[in-house]
Design a protein around this motif. Structure first.
Motif, PDB file in Angstrom:
ATOM      1  N   TYR A  10       0.825  -1.202   0.000  1.00  0.00           N
ATOM      2  CA  TYR A  10       0.000   0.000   0.000  1.00  0.00           C
ATOM      3  C   TYR A  10       0.859   1.251   0.000  1.00  0.00           C
ATOM      4  CZ  TYR A  10      -2.888   3.828   1.583  1.00  0.00           C
ATOM      5  OH  TYR A  10      -3.497   5.046   1.670  1.00  0.00           O
ATOM      6  N   ASP A  11       0.465   2.224  -0.810  1.00  0.00           N
ATOM      7  CA  ASP A  11       1.045   3.556  -0.755  1.00  0.00           C
ATOM      8  C   ASP A  11      -0.016   4.550  -1.192  1.00  0.00           C
ATOM      9  OD1 ASP A  11       1.024   3.708  -3.610  1.00  0.00           O
ATOM     10  OD2 ASP A  11       3.004   2.788  -3.704  1.00  0.00           O
ATOM     11  N   ALA A  12       0.338   5.805  -1.264  1.00  0.00           N
ATOM     12  CA  ALA A  12      -0.647   6.855  -1.558  1.00  0.00           C
ATOM     13  C   ALA A  12      -1.242   6.725  -2.951  1.00  0.00           C
ATOM     14  CB  ALA A  12       0.000   8.230  -1.382  1.00  0.00           C
ATOM     15  N   GLY A  13      -0.593   5.960  -3.834  1.00  0.00           N
ATOM     16  CA  GLY A  13      -1.110   5.794  -5.190  1.00  0.00           C
ATOM     17  C   GLY A  13      -1.907   4.529  -5.397  1.00  0.00           C
ATOM     18  N   THR A  14      -2.116   3.750  -4.339  1.00  0.00           N
ATOM     19  CA  THR A  14      -2.752   2.441  -4.485  1.00  0.00           C
ATOM     20  C   THR A  14      -4.161   2.527  -5.067  1.00  0.00           C
ATOM     21  OG1 THR A  14      -1.456   1.407  -2.732  1.00  0.00           O
ATOM     22  CG2 THR A  14      -3.592   0.418  -3.220  1.00  0.00           C
ATOM     23  N   VAL A  15      -4.975   3.420  -4.566  1.00  0.00           N
ATOM     24  CA  VAL A  15      -6.362   3.503  -5.045  1.00  0.00           C
ATOM     25  C   VAL A  15      -6.396   3.856  -6.531  1.00  0.00           C
ATOM     26  CG1 VAL A  15      -8.563   4.714  -4.791  1.00  0.00           C
ATOM     27  CG2 VAL A  15      -7.253   4.073  -2.765  1.00  0.00           C
ATOM     28  N   GLY A  16      -5.582   4.820  -6.937  1.00  0.00           N
ATOM     29  CA  GLY A  16      -5.508   5.158  -8.354  1.00  0.00           C
ATOM     30  C   GLY A  16      -5.023   4.008  -9.203  1.00  0.00           C
ATOM     31  N   ASP A  17      -4.042   3.261  -8.679  1.00  0.00           N
ATOM     32  CA  ASP A  17      -3.522   2.104  -9.418  1.00  0.00           C
ATOM     33  C   ASP A  17      -4.596   1.033  -9.573  1.00  0.00           C
ATOM     34  OD1 ASP A  17      -1.072   3.329  -9.604  1.00  0.00           O
ATOM     35  OD2 ASP A  17      -0.165   2.230  -7.936  1.00  0.00           O
TER      36      ASP A  17
END
Length: 415
Positions: free
Chosen positions: A46-53
């Motif tokens: 998980y990181d801050a870009g996970t949802v977008g990915d």
């Protein structure tokens, strides 16, 4: 009528304690949206870009045209095209409604220093999305169980995670903690102590850390004395319990179900979820189904087969009154929303006609009582909240706005 007034007064005194207990234990709808799913992501992924990915991967799986979804789910061309457009828009706008950063089975057992670092990094990444306004509406973490072998590790991760969010002033109304593998009422009581202690330590508002109980052990369904424990667990949560989540594979395995037959639609799963629904009814606690581990990966035939399975299981849960489930892979998102949207859209005209007749005193061919009208309104309201239904459609069909619909659904207005 004096004797009736006197008798009523006597009953008020006799039933005062029972009335108070009923109101406290069964407060009804909490007045908040229930997410249609919870996505579990291992903490180290998980990181801050996970949802977008996940949104990008889900759109890639969905494809650039309706044909794949339509063929896989055996839909008519018109219906397939309509669902495709709505699902694609959802995947662009809000691909994940509820995100759980997983430090339990999806993460596994790691050296303490490694999990410490993962807890801090994940919390900071989540805080970044909260501050940027890109966090999912609901989000949080699943810690390790409070069973003795994993107790200290679970508490340490929770403390580190909440500390980081508190320091960043990033704890929102959508934050929630999942307590897995609960085996006793005492563990729920212990969780309340834990959360109260952490709130005091970081100067958080009392009660601001809610949690979900994961029902994945036979002990959660049937206690050693032969009694059902779920209702007692909800009460032991002291108002902090927001959900009951069924754990498909741990629960099935604990009952000796062979791996090939472990599924959300197995009879043992249905029994557990029936108990969960009964215990949660009227409490404002959400019930969530589990997951399927048959992932839509591989060649076209394998993906379509997994889509059909996922789609069918979601439809089955919805028909049984369970409006939430788990998703474990980005390519499951297209069928999550396709199944959910179809469920709400296919009954919209009938529900709208019945509600309009109920509101106006007209004739819909049904004799709907207030409880049924509330269920119809709740159905349409859920469709609105997830994007299956548009406000303009509701206004045209029923003649009420969202606030009016919520009132019909007996959902309290949150200030």
């Amino acid at each position: 009528m004096t004797h009736v007034d006197d008798l009523a007064g006597e009953l008020d005194r006799l039933l005062a304690a029972a009335d108070a207990k009923l109101a406290a234990r069964y407060p009804g709808d909490r007045g908040v949206r229930q997410p249609v799913h919870t996505v579990y992501v291992p903490a180290d992924r998980y990181d801050a870009g996970t949802v977008g990915d996940w949104g990008s991967q889900a759109r890639a799986a969905l494809g650039d045209a309706p044909a794949g979804l339509t063929e896989a789910l055996d839909l008519s061309a018109d219906l397939g095209a309509e669902l495709y457009e709505r699902v694609r828009a959802k995947l662009e706008r809000e691909p994940i409604e509820d995100l759980r950063i997983d430090f339990e089975d999806g993460y596994g057992t790691r050296p303490d220093e490694q999990e410490d670092a993962a807890a801090v990094d994940a919390a900071r990444a989540l805080a970044k999305t909260v501050k940027a306004g890109s966090a999912t509406p609901y989000h949080g973490l699943r810690i390790k169980s409070l069973e003795a072998p994993s107790r200290r590790r679970g508490l340490r991760t929770l403390d580190l995670f909440v500390r980081e969010l508190a320091d960043a002033d990033a704890i929102t109304d959508g934050f929630v903690i999942t307590q897995p593998k609960v085996t006793s009422v005492e563990q729920v009581e212990a969780m309340v102590v834990v959360l109260s202690t952490i709130e005091r330590a970081y100067d958080l508002t009392a009660g601001s850390l809610p949690f979900e109980i994961q029902v994945e052990t036979p002990q959660a369904i049937l206690g050693p004395d032969g009694t059902a424990l779920i209702a007692r667990m909800i009460s032991a949560g002291a108002g902090r319990v927001t959900g009951l989540h069924y754990g498909t594979y741990d629960y099935s395995a604990s009952l000796g179900v062979a791996a090939a037959y472990q599924s959300m639609d197995h009879p043992v799963a249905d029994h557990a979820k029936d108990v969960m629904q009964l215990a949660a009814a009227g409490t404002g606690v959400f019930v969530s189904d589990g997951s399927t581990n048959v992932l839509p990966v591989g060649d076209r035939d394998a993906v379509h087969a997994a889509w059909r399975l996922h789609f069918g299981l979601i439809r089955r849960s919805l028909a049984r009154g369970i409006y939430q489930g788990w998703d474990m892979h980005p390519a499951q998102l297209p069928t999550r929303y396709a199944a959910t949207y179809l469920f709400y859209r296919e009954g919209l005209d009938t529900a709208g006609a019945r509600l309009r007749a109920y509101v106006t005193g007209g004739n819909s061919g049904y004799l709907d009582e207030p409880a049924t009208a509330a269920a119809l309104a709740g159905y349409v309201l859920r469709g609105l909240e997830c994007g299956a239904v548009d406000p303009a459609e509701v206004d045209k069909l029923i003649g009420v706005d969202t606030a009016g619909l919520a009132k019909l659904a007996r959902r309290p207005v949150r200030s």
